[in-house]
Design a protein around this motif. Structure first.
Motif, PDB file in Angstrom:
ATOM      1  N   PRO A  46       0.799  -1.403   0.160  1.00 61.29           N
ATOM      2  CA  PRO A  46      -0.032  -0.121   0.070  1.00 61.29           C
ATOM      3  C   PRO A  46       0.842   1.204  -0.051  1.00 61.29           C
ATOM      4  O   PRO A  46       0.389   2.101  -0.631  1.00 61.29           O
ATOM      5  N   LYS A  47       1.949   1.184   0.846  1.00 67.11           N
ATOM      6  CA  LYS A  47       2.893   2.478   0.838  1.00 67.11           C
ATOM      7  C   LYS A  47       3.326   2.721  -0.913  1.00 67.11           C
ATOM      8  O   LYS A  47       3.708   4.052  -1.021  1.00 67.11           O
ATOM      9  N   HIS A  48       3.647   1.786  -1.512  1.00 64.21           N
ATOM     10  CA  HIS A  48       4.121   1.728  -2.768  1.00 64.21           C
ATOM     11  C   HIS A  48       3.204   2.323  -3.984  1.00 64.21           C
ATOM     12  O   HIS A  48       3.208   2.693  -5.031  1.00 64.21           O
TER      13      HIS A  48
ATOM     14  N   VAL B  75      12.509   4.957  -7.941  1.00 67.05           N
ATOM     15  CA  VAL B  75      12.749   5.382  -6.546  1.00 67.05           C
ATOM     16  C   VAL B  75      13.460   4.061  -5.830  1.00 67.05           C
ATOM     17  O   VAL B  75      12.652   2.926  -5.963  1.00 67.05           O
ATOM     18  N   PRO B  76      14.461   4.069  -5.379  1.00 66.97           N
ATOM     19  CA  PRO B  76      15.052   3.093  -4.434  1.00 66.97           C
ATOM     20  C   PRO B  76      13.873   2.654  -3.412  1.00 66.97           C
ATOM     21  O   PRO B  76      13.283   3.369  -2.909  1.00 66.97           O
ATOM     22  N   GLU B  77      13.660   1.196  -3.202  1.00 64.18           N
ATOM     23  CA  GLU B  77      12.507   0.754  -2.444  1.00 64.18           C
ATOM     24  C   GLU B  77      12.477   1.313  -1.013  1.00 64.18           C
ATOM     25  O   GLU B  77      11.600   1.632  -0.499  1.00 64.18           O
ATOM     26  N   ASN B  78      13.829   1.485  -0.254  1.00 59.79           N
ATOM     27  CA  ASN B  78      13.720   2.211   1.106  1.00 59.79           C
ATOM     28  C   ASN B  78      13.498   3.466   0.881  1.00 59.79           C
ATOM     29  O   ASN B  78      13.595   4.321   2.067  1.00 59.79           O
ATOM     30  N   GLU B  79      13.394   4.054  -0.145  1.00 53.91           N
ATOM     31  CA  GLU B  79      13.289   5.500  -0.105  1.00 53.91           C
ATOM     32  C   GLU B  79      11.757   5.983  -0.591  1.00 53.91           C
ATOM     33  O   GLU B  79      11.410   7.209  -0.499  1.00 53.91           O
ATOM     34  N   ILE B  80      10.809   4.848  -0.878  1.00 53.97           N
ATOM     35  CA  ILE B  80       9.303   5.170  -1.413  1.00 53.97           C
ATOM     36  C   ILE B  80       8.621   5.781  -0.346  1.00 53.97           C
ATOM     37  O   ILE B  80       8.364   5.224   0.808  1.00 53.97           O
ATOM     38  N   GLU B  81       8.074   6.932  -0.853  1.00 54.63           N
ATOM     39  CA  GLU B  81       6.987   7.441   0.085  1.00 54.63           C
ATOM     40  C   GLU B  81       5.609   7.396  -0.652  1.00 54.63           C
ATOM     41  O   GLU B  81       5.678   7.354  -2.007  1.00 54.63           O
ATOM     42  N   LEU B  82       4.401   7.847   0.215  1.00 56.43           N
ATOM     43  CA  LEU B  82       3.215   8.107  -0.630  1.00 56.43           C
ATOM     44  C   LEU B  82       3.365   9.374  -1.622  1.00 56.43           C
ATOM     45  O   LEU B  82       2.717   9.442  -2.632  1.00 56.43           O
ATOM     46  N   GLU B  83       4.493  10.216  -1.330  1.00 55.14           N
ATOM     47  CA  GLU B  83       4.623  11.509  -2.158  1.00 55.14           C
ATOM     48  C   GLU B  83       5.458  11.241  -3.086  1.00 55.14           C
ATOM     49  O   GLU B  83       5.912  11.905  -4.084  1.00 55.14           O
ATOM     50  N   SER B  84       6.055  10.074  -3.400  1.00 53.61           N
ATOM     51  CA  SER B  84       7.076   9.839  -4.324  1.00 53.61           C
ATOM     52  C   SER B  84       6.652  10.218  -5.854  1.00 53.61           C
ATOM     53  O   SER B  84       7.721  10.676  -6.558  1.00 53.61           O
ATOM     54  N   PRO B  85       5.485  10.038  -6.189  1.00 52.52           N
ATOM     55  CA  PRO B  85       5.237  10.520  -7.723  1.00 52.52           C
ATOM     56  C   PRO B  85       5.347  12.022  -7.726  1.00 52.52           C
ATOM     57  O   PRO B  85       5.921  12.228  -8.950  1.00 52.52           O
ATOM     58  N   SER B  86       4.882  12.569  -6.896  1.00 51.83           N
ATOM     59  CA  SER B  86       5.075  14.293  -6.920  1.00 51.83           C
ATOM     60  C   SER B  86       6.348  14.903  -6.910  1.00 51.83           C
ATOM     61  O   SER B  86       7.097  15.375  -7.337  1.00 51.83           O
ATOM     62  N   PHE B  87       7.126  14.050  -5.808  1.00 52.85           N
ATOM     63  CA  PHE B  87       8.716  14.509  -5.562  1.00 52.85           C
ATOM     64  C   PHE B  87       9.412  14.009  -6.796  1.00 52.85           C
ATOM     65  O   PHE B  87      10.191  15.018  -7.123  1.00 52.85           O
ATOM     66  N   ALA B  88       9.048  12.966  -7.456  1.00 54.30           N
ATOM     67  CA  ALA B  88       9.984  12.600  -8.901  1.00 54.30           C
ATOM     68  C   ALA B  88       9.578  13.793  -9.803  1.00 54.30           C
ATOM     69  O   ALA B  88      10.576  13.989 -10.518  1.00 54.30           O
ATOM     70  N   VAL B  89       8.414  14.107  -9.863  1.00 56.97           N
ATOM     71  CA  VAL B  89       8.078  15.152 -10.965  1.00 56.97           C
ATOM     72  C   VAL B  89       8.907  16.302 -10.631  1.00 56.97           C
ATOM     73  O   VAL B  89       9.460  17.152 -11.605  1.00 56.97           O
ATOM     74  N   PHE B  90       8.973  16.685  -9.292  1.00 57.94           N
ATOM     75  CA  PHE B  90       9.720  18.240  -9.083  1.00 57.94           C
ATOM     76  C   PHE B  90      11.088  17.648  -9.190  1.00 57.94           C
ATOM     77  O   PHE B  90      12.033  18.432  -9.809  1.00 57.94           O
ATOM     78  N   ASP B  91      11.495  16.596  -8.636  1.00 58.05           N
ATOM     79  CA  ASP B  91      13.219  16.072  -8.827  1.00 58.05           C
ATOM     80  C   ASP B  91      13.575  16.166 -10.096  1.00 58.05           C
ATOM     81  O   ASP B  91      14.770  16.226 -10.533  1.00 58.05           O
ATOM     82  N   SER B  92      12.587  15.928 -11.246  1.00 63.89           N
ATOM     83  CA  SER B  92      13.127  15.958 -12.792  1.00 63.89           C
ATOM     84  C   SER B  92      13.669  17.275 -13.004  1.00 63.89           C
ATOM     85  O   SER B  92      14.274  17.022 -14.335  1.00 63.89           O
ATOM     86  N   GLY B  93      13.317  18.315 -12.475  1.00 61.51           N
ATOM     87  CA  GLY B  93      14.026  19.393 -12.928  1.00 61.51           C
ATOM     88  C   GLY B  93      12.937  20.233 -13.897  1.00 61.51           C
ATOM     89  O   GLY B  93      13.065  21.448 -14.305  1.00 61.51           O
ATOM     90  N   ILE B  94      11.783  19.677 -14.269  1.00 61.13           N
ATOM     91  CA  ILE B  94      10.914  20.389 -15.081  1.00 61.13           C
ATOM     92  C   ILE B  94      10.319  21.241 -14.081  1.00 61.13           C
ATOM     93  O   ILE B  94       9.685  21.042 -13.107  1.00 61.13           O
ATOM     94  N   PRO B  95      10.032  22.604 -14.530  1.00 61.33           N
ATOM     95  CA  PRO B  95       9.433  23.767 -13.819  1.00 61.33           C
ATOM     96  C   PRO B  95       8.195  23.214 -13.421  1.00 61.33           C
ATOM     97  O   PRO B  95       7.204  22.698 -14.298  1.00 61.33           O
ATOM     98  N   VAL B  96       7.788  23.311 -12.022  1.00 57.32           N
ATOM     99  CA  VAL B  96       6.332  22.984 -11.660  1.00 57.32           C
ATOM    100  C   VAL B  96       5.578  24.285 -11.438  1.00 57.32           C
ATOM    101  O   VAL B  96       6.091  25.301 -10.760  1.00 57.32           O
ATOM    102  N   LEU B  97       4.502  24.602 -12.203  1.00 53.10           N
ATOM    103  CA  LEU B  97       3.813  25.686 -11.949  1.00 53.10           C
ATOM    104  C   LEU B  97       2.496  25.832 -11.297  1.00 53.10           C
ATOM    105  O   LEU B  97       1.839  24.752 -11.448  1.00 53.10           O
TER     106      LEU B  97
END
Length: 257
Positions: free
Chosen positions: A76-78, A204-226
């Motif tokens: 569920p966390k993933h 995302v490495p398994e030990n770093e997965i959070e519920l917020e991971s999809p949104s964090f991955a989008v931000f971390d991609s470097g694509i501007p979030v508006l």
């Protein structure tokens, strides 16, 4: 006309992977999912909605609300991250560059002005559109000094907002500003054109997965979030989500319930 693909992870169980006082009560989860889906169906877009679940209990409840439910095998966390990974594999083969991909939590009503819809569909910029995030307040308490805001006449608070944000802006029908941190960018909801969605690495490495991971991955991609610039000339209600379980959180944090 662009196809708008909404993907929603849904878990019908106790929230063991959010902050202690967060998450929707189990007895409200189906109603929140229904309100979320109804809000999408009310948008004037050519939409397709897929609800992703990770167990039989969640499937049996979600199918009562929506006919397109997919079960995937994961913890569920993933689930939020695996939802996006699963859909990206399908979309890379079947989606087009002009389609729109939207991730949204299962308890968030989406408000989307027609001009924002046009901005999302017509931009040629590689950007992410993210709404402001609002929750109804309990009584008249101002929790954690978050800004007060009325949505449809109801008093609430804005989460993850930096009113003093400085930086690059984009002018379409509305004016948007690039978010400068994971926190300010976060809304658990984002809109991407298909060509941009295909480029994002959701590994995302398994030990770093959070519920917020999809949104964090989008931000971390470097694509501007508006997000919409905080300006009285363009009300935030033009592009905002009502985080329904945020109200439950606001009640719990006061410790009266």
């Amino acid at each position: 006309m662009s196809k708008w693909y909404f993907i929603i992870p849904f878990f019908y169980g106790k929230n063991r992977h959010v902050v202690k006082k967060g998450g929707a009560p189990i007895d409200r989860k189906i109603e929140y999912l229904k309100q979320t889906i109804d809000s999408i169906n009310n948008l004037q877009v050519n939409s397709s909605i897929t609800v992703y679940v990770c167990d039989d209990a969640s499937y049996n409840e979600a199918i009562k609300v929506h006919s397109n439910v997919k079960k995937i095998d994961c913890h569920p966390k993933h689930l939020p991250l695996v939802t996006v990974q699963n859909f990206q594999k399908w979309f890379n083969k079947n989606g087009t560059n002009e389609d729109i991909v939207i991730f949204n939590e299962d308890d968030q009503i989406i408000y989307l002005n027609k001009n924002v819809i046009d901005d999302i569909e017509n931009t040629n910029e590689n950007v992410v559109f993210s709404p402001h995030r609002w929750a109804k307040i309990f009584l008249l308490f101002r929790i954690k000094k978050r800004p007060l805001f009325r949505l449809n006449g109801t008093l609430g608070i804005l989460d993850n907002i930096n009113k003093n944000l400085q930086g690059k802006t984009y002018q379409f029908n509305f004016k948007y500003i690039v978010q400068d941190s994971r926190e300010s960018a976060y809304a658990a909801c984002w809109f991407l054109k298909g060509n941009v969605f295909k480029t994002i690495n959701f590994t995302v490495p398994e030990n770093e997965i959070e519920l917020e991971s999809p949104s964090f991955a989008v931000f971390d991609s470097g694509i501007p979030v508006l997000k919409l610039v905080v300006d009285k000339s363009q009300p935030l209600a033009n592009f905002i989500v009502d985080h329904l379980s945020g109200y439950d959180y606001n009640k719990r944090i006061i410790k009266l319930f």
